[in-house]
Design an enzyme around this catalytic site. Structure first.
Site, PDB file in Angstrom:
ATOM      1  N   ASP A  45       0.792  -1.071  -0.115  1.00 53.13           N
ATOM      2  CA  ASP A  45       0.099  -0.017  -0.099  1.00 53.13           C
ATOM      3  C   ASP A  45       0.718   1.282  -0.149  1.00 53.13           C
ATOM      4  OD1 ASP A  45      -1.458   2.199   1.865  1.00 53.13           O
ATOM      5  OD2 ASP A  45      -3.099   0.896   0.732  1.00 53.13           O
ATOM      6  N   ARG A  46       0.464   2.253  -0.978  1.00 51.22           N
ATOM      7  CA  ARG A  46       1.455   3.317  -0.924  1.00 51.22           C
ATOM      8  C   ARG A  46       1.262   4.369  -0.125  1.00 51.22           C
ATOM      9  NH1 ARG A  46      -0.465  -0.242  -3.876  1.00 51.22           N
ATOM     10  NH2 ARG A  46      -2.057   0.928  -4.547  1.00 51.22           N
ATOM     11  N   THR A  47      -0.318   4.491   0.393  1.00 46.14           N
ATOM     12  CA  THR A  47      -0.431   5.555   1.293  1.00 46.14           C
ATOM     13  C   THR A  47       0.128   5.200   2.614  1.00 46.14           C
ATOM     14  OG1 THR A  47      -2.343   6.395   0.132  1.00 46.14           O
ATOM     15  CG2 THR A  47      -2.182   6.844   2.628  1.00 46.14           C
ATOM     16  N   CYS A  80      -1.713   4.915 -11.398  1.00 44.22           N
ATOM     17  CA  CYS A  80      -1.954   4.897 -10.011  1.00 44.22           C
ATOM     18  C   CYS A  80      -1.188   6.420  -9.833  1.00 44.22           C
ATOM     19  CB  CYS A  80      -1.401   3.825  -9.108  1.00 44.22           C
ATOM     20  SG  CYS A  80      -1.311   4.092  -7.341  1.00 44.22           S
ATOM     21  N   ASN A  81      -2.165   7.271  -8.964  1.00 45.91           N
ATOM     22  CA  ASN A  81      -1.366   8.576  -8.596  1.00 45.91           C
ATOM     23  C   ASN A  81      -0.385   8.584  -7.443  1.00 45.91           C
ATOM     24  OD1 ASN A  81      -3.159  11.096  -9.896  1.00 45.91           O
ATOM     25  ND2 ASN A  81      -4.106   9.380 -10.240  1.00 45.91           N
ATOM     26  N   THR A  82      -0.713   7.867  -6.446  1.00 43.47           N
ATOM     27  CA  THR A  82      -0.007   7.890  -5.082  1.00 43.47           C
ATOM     28  C   THR A  82       1.452   7.426  -5.561  1.00 43.47           C
ATOM     29  OG1 THR A  82      -1.987   7.519  -4.021  1.00 43.47           O
ATOM     30  CG2 THR A  82       0.182   7.361  -2.753  1.00 43.47           C
ATOM     31  N   THR A 124      -5.815  10.121  -2.709  1.00 51.99           N
ATOM     32  CA  THR A 124      -5.777   9.380  -1.550  1.00 51.99           C
ATOM     33  C   THR A 124      -4.991  10.385  -0.440  1.00 51.99           C
ATOM     34  OG1 THR A 124      -3.298   8.692  -2.173  1.00 51.99           O
ATOM     35  CG2 THR A 124      -5.131   7.227  -2.604  1.00 51.99           C
ATOM     36  N   LYS A 164     -12.131  -0.258  -4.687  1.00 52.78           N
ATOM     37  CA  LYS A 164     -11.122  -1.085  -4.498  1.00 52.78           C
ATOM     38  C   LYS A 164     -11.762  -2.531  -3.989  1.00 52.78           C
ATOM     39  CE  LYS A 164      -6.862   1.408  -3.471  1.00 52.78           C
ATOM     40  NZ  LYS A 164      -6.054   0.963  -4.637  1.00 52.78           N
ATOM     41  N   CYS A 194      -6.818  10.191  -8.074  1.00 51.44           N
ATOM     42  CA  CYS A 194      -6.908   8.961  -7.689  1.00 51.44           C
ATOM     43  C   CYS A 194      -7.458   7.903  -8.830  1.00 51.44           C
ATOM     44  CB  CYS A 194      -7.213   8.495  -6.146  1.00 51.44           C
ATOM     45  SG  CYS A 194      -7.445   6.839  -5.923  1.00 51.44           S
TER      46      CYS A 194
END
Length: 229
Positions: A45-47, A80-82, A124, A164, A194
């Site tokens: 998970d990027r966040t 994917c932005n994050t 996000t 998701k 996002c």
């Protein structure tokens, strides 16, 4: 050959491939863009990595990049932005150009008739905390408004989670409410920063103001690359 580093999330990556196909001017199969989708939902998970000390996603991202290089790709798009918080590290690790989603969004805003001014940016918590859009767009003449902490907790983060979890219809109401709140604060357009957000927004009635769909924006950038623009 376009390489697509995906799986973050899987539905957004699949939608990117669909939009890439539908936006390409074509009359027959051979007019479309050769592409390889590397869809790996196991990327950490990027966040969580940015805000909560979670596992670093970079090794998994580089594994995907190596796979796309081996497949003979000439450029990489990442829906994917994050994950663009790791853009510099990814770009330094490959000779292939990586199309930056924020630059694609800026081109899309101009196409929508909003080349500068006050805009809203949804994304996000990780994307907003890293100021990915603010840093890259403010120098282009944009003022970026973002959801409040309350709106993030009540609307945006739950809406992204619904997409998701494949509950796309349930995502529309909270995400649309957040977009309307940004427009009410003076945003001329709202960036859906996002790639889950456009899916939720599209599941209900259209919004009465311009929205920048970053899936479409990145697909247009990829088409431009493929056509030599």
């Amino acid at each position: 050959m376009l390489g697509v580093l995906g799986g973050m999330g899987p539905l957004a990556s699949a939608e990117f491939m669909r939009r890439l196909t539908l936006l390409t001017p074509a009359e027959r199969d051979q007019d479309h863009i050769p592409a390889v989708l590397w869809s790996d939902p196991r990327v950490p998970d990027r966040t969580a990595a940015r805000l909560g000390g979670g596992e670093d996603p970079l090794p998994a991202l580089l594994r995907g990049i190596r796979g796309l290089e081996a497949a003979g790709c000439g450029a990489i798009a990442i829906p994917c932005n994050t994950v663009h918080g790791w853009f510099e590290a990814m770009q330094a690790a490959t000779p292939l150009p990586i199309l930056h989603i924020v630059d694609a969004a800026a081109a899309e805003l101009a196409r929508l008739g909003v080349p500068r001014g006050r805009i809203g940016v949804m994304g996000t918590a990780g994307t907003l905390a890293m100021r990915l859009y603010q840093q890259r767009l403010e120098g282009r003449g944009y003022e970026c408004l973002v959801p409040t902490e309350t709106e993030m907790a009540r609307l945006v983060t739950p809406g992204i989670a619904e997409v998701k979890a494949n509950r796309v219809a349930e995502a529309h109401a909270p995400l649309a409410e957040s977009a309307r709140a940004l427009a009410a604060r003076g945003a001329r357009a709202v960036v859906l920063g996002c790639t889950e957000i456009p899916l939720g927004i599209a599941a209900g009635p259209p919004l009465p103001f311009p929205v920048c769909d970053t899936i479409d924006a990145l697909a247009r950038a990829a088409i431009g690359w493929a056509r030599g623009a």
